[in-house]
Design a protein around this motif. Sequence first.
Motif, PDB file in Angstrom:
ATOM      1  N   GLU A 153       4.517   8.226  -1.967  1.00 50.38           N
ATOM      2  CA  GLU A 153       5.855   7.700  -1.637  1.00 50.38           C
ATOM      3  C   GLU A 153       6.750   7.722  -2.879  1.00 50.38           C
ATOM      4  O   GLU A 153       7.535   6.815  -3.106  1.00 50.38           O
ATOM      5  CB  GLU A 153       5.764   6.261  -1.109  1.00 50.38           C
ATOM      6  N   THR A 162       6.123  10.206   8.042  1.00 55.49           N
ATOM      7  CA  THR A 162       5.128   9.221   8.442  1.00 55.49           C
ATOM      8  C   THR A 162       3.710   9.740   8.212  1.00 55.49           C
ATOM      9  O   THR A 162       3.452  10.925   8.338  1.00 55.49           O
ATOM     10  CB  THR A 162       5.305   8.821   9.923  1.00 55.49           C
ATOM     11  N   LYS A 163       2.820   8.812   7.854  1.00 56.90           N
ATOM     12  CA  LYS A 163       1.423   9.198   7.627  1.00 56.90           C
ATOM     13  C   LYS A 163       0.597   9.018   8.897  1.00 56.90           C
ATOM     14  O   LYS A 163      -0.587   9.274   8.919  1.00 56.90           O
ATOM     15  CB  LYS A 163       0.811   8.345   6.512  1.00 56.90           C
ATOM     16  N   ASP A 217      -3.154   4.400  -2.596  1.00 57.80           N
ATOM     17  CA  ASP A 217      -4.200   4.878  -1.700  1.00 57.80           C
ATOM     18  C   ASP A 217      -4.427   6.375  -1.902  1.00 57.80           C
ATOM     19  O   ASP A 217      -4.231   7.181  -1.009  1.00 57.80           O
ATOM     20  CB  ASP A 217      -3.779   4.566  -0.249  1.00 57.80           C
ATOM     21  N   ALA A 269       5.710   0.773   1.786  1.00 57.79           N
ATOM     22  CA  ALA A 269       6.363   1.279   0.583  1.00 57.79           C
ATOM     23  C   ALA A 269       7.535   2.191   0.886  1.00 57.79           C
ATOM     24  O   ALA A 269       8.264   2.584  -0.008  1.00 57.79           O
ATOM     25  CB  ALA A 269       5.339   2.047  -0.259  1.00 57.79           C
ATOM     26  N   ASP A 270       7.738   2.533   2.151  1.00 53.86           N
ATOM     27  CA  ASP A 270       8.682   3.607   2.481  1.00 53.86           C
ATOM     28  C   ASP A 270      10.112   3.117   2.745  1.00 53.86           C
ATOM     29  O   ASP A 270      10.906   3.849   3.325  1.00 53.86           O
ATOM     30  CB  ASP A 270       8.169   4.383   3.688  1.00 53.86           C
ATOM     31  N   PRO A 295       0.851  -1.191   0.000  1.00 61.20           N
ATOM     32  CA  PRO A 295       0.000   0.000   0.000  1.00 61.20           C
ATOM     33  C   PRO A 295       0.886   1.239   0.000  1.00 61.20           C
ATOM     34  O   PRO A 295       1.885   1.277   0.718  1.00 61.20           O
ATOM     35  CB  PRO A 295      -0.756  -0.112   1.332  1.00 61.20           C
TER      36      PRO A 295
HETATM   37  N1  UDP Z   1      -0.164   4.345   3.806  1.00 59.19           N
HETATM   38  C1  UDP Z   1      -1.279   4.224   2.995  1.00 59.19           C
HETATM   39  N2  UDP Z   1      -2.356   5.024   3.236  1.00 59.19           N
HETATM   40  C2  UDP Z   1      -2.385   5.924   4.273  1.00 59.19           C
HETATM   41  C3  UDP Z   1      -1.263   6.013   5.104  1.00 59.19           C
HETATM   42  C4  UDP Z   1      -0.167   5.202   4.851  1.00 59.19           C
HETATM   43  O1  UDP Z   1      -1.291   3.419   2.068  1.00 59.19           O
HETATM   44  O2  UDP Z   1      -3.392   6.620   4.430  1.00 59.19           O
HETATM   45  C5  UDP Z   1       1.018   3.505   3.547  1.00 59.19           C
HETATM   46  C6  UDP Z   1       2.317   4.287   3.478  1.00 59.19           C
HETATM   47  O3  UDP Z   1       2.535   4.828   2.191  1.00 59.19           O
HETATM   48  C7  UDP Z   1       3.321   3.211   3.831  1.00 59.19           C
HETATM   49  C8  UDP Z   1       2.567   2.378   4.842  1.00 59.19           C
HETATM   50  O4  UDP Z   1       1.178   2.627   4.634  1.00 59.19           O
HETATM   51  O5  UDP Z   1       3.635   2.415   2.714  1.00 59.19           O
HETATM   52  C9  UDP Z   1       2.960   2.713   6.282  1.00 59.19           C
HETATM   53  O6  UDP Z   1       2.823   4.093   6.496  1.00 59.19           O
HETATM   54  P1  UDP Z   1       3.904   4.945   7.308  1.00 59.19           P
HETATM   55  O7  UDP Z   1       5.267   4.556   6.892  1.00 59.19           O
HETATM   56  O8  UDP Z   1       3.546   6.385   7.193  1.00 59.19           O
HETATM   57  O9  UDP Z   1       3.628   4.453   8.794  1.00 59.19           O
HETATM   58  P2  UDP Z   1       4.726   4.266   9.938  1.00 59.19           P
HETATM   59  O10 UDP Z   1       5.799   3.350   9.392  1.00 59.19           O
HETATM   60  O11 UDP Z   1       5.257   5.622  10.218  1.00 59.19           O
HETATM   61  O12 UDP Z   1       3.959   3.672  11.072  1.00 59.19           O
END
Ligand code: UDP
Length: 325
Positions: free
Chosen positions: A16, A214-215, A53, A105-106, A12
């Motif tokens: 990114e 981060t999202k 997304d 994806a990050d 997802p």
């Molecule tokens: N992501 C998504 N939709 C959203 C928020 C996040 O598809 O509304 C994806 C984001 O692109 C990433 C993954 O979910 O691939 C995890 O997000 P993030 O790295 O921001 O979360 P963290 O690792 O900080 O918990």
Amino acid sequence: MPSNPVLSLIVPFYNEEESLPMLLDQICQAMEEQELHALFELPFTFELLMIDDGSTDGSSGFIRKQIDRRPEVKLVSLQKNFGKTAALAAGFRYASGEVVVTLDADLQDDPFTVKELVAKLQEGYDLVSGWKRQRNDPLSKTIPSRIFNTTTRLLTGIELHDFNCGLKAYRKKVVASLDLHGEMHRYIPVLAEWNGFRVTEIPVKHNARRFGRTKFGASRVFPGLFDFFTVLFITRYLRQPMHFFGMLSLISFLAGFGISLYVTIGKIFFNQAVVNRPILFLGILLIIVAVQFFSIGLLGEMLTRDTSSTPDYTVRETVNVDEDR
Ligand code: UDP
Ligand code: MG
């Protein structure tokens, strides 16, 4: 390429674009490993389902271009940003592999750990979750996450350290059983375990975020807690709401009945006053509440016999995806 891949990778993504080129290279490199191929009985084939997304940057355009070069890559674009849970649910719907692996994806998750997850799965598990033992994130993320994991572990009795790791491997049947809504992706191991699947975890490498941000901020803690009660309710009681409301009703009724009986006996045998006694009102209240709970339970039972579950998202378009599924 054969129509049914043995492994489906689901990624997802939401804005990114800086990470995606490197991610695709890493994934394709990881998929060439012989050790991974050896884990499957059938000839190794994979699909890479990229779930957009609602990105507003160049992410989607980049993936589209990749599809010409790499036939394994597939794209599902959601109509808008529905959140990670919806993106994963869409991925699960379109995945056709016997084994399904999700990763972020990050570039925080390492595609080379896919083979470790799959190897663990082949030991007889249905879901293998990653555990970010050495987590490379700021304290504003690691502290709430620690609280979340400890609470969830205590409340559910499921012995995992990291419920919400982006890296997870599933058997197809687990994915098919998940009905994801809201922000419930954090509770996937709980849903799976309560649905009777064998769930375990292995430590995985975790990188710091290189690009973008981060999202998910610290504001996610409380909605997350409410989701817990939703998960509890839908896994334990969705199909029999009366078991939940009926129990509340019974407790309330017995308490109310006991109080009323006490007041009645006092009146008949000891000539005590009935009016002007606060406890009488409590008794009446409890009996009324019991009737309410019972009615809600009954309504719930009727609803469970008449629900068609609709997904939380709509798909704008798909590229290179088998639409019959
Ligand atoms: N992501 C998504 N939709 C959203 C928020 C996040 O598809 O509304 C994806 C984001 O692109 C990433 C993954 O979910 O691939 C995890 O997000 P993030 O790295 O921001 O979360 P963290 O690792 O900080 O918990
Ligand atoms: Mg991340």
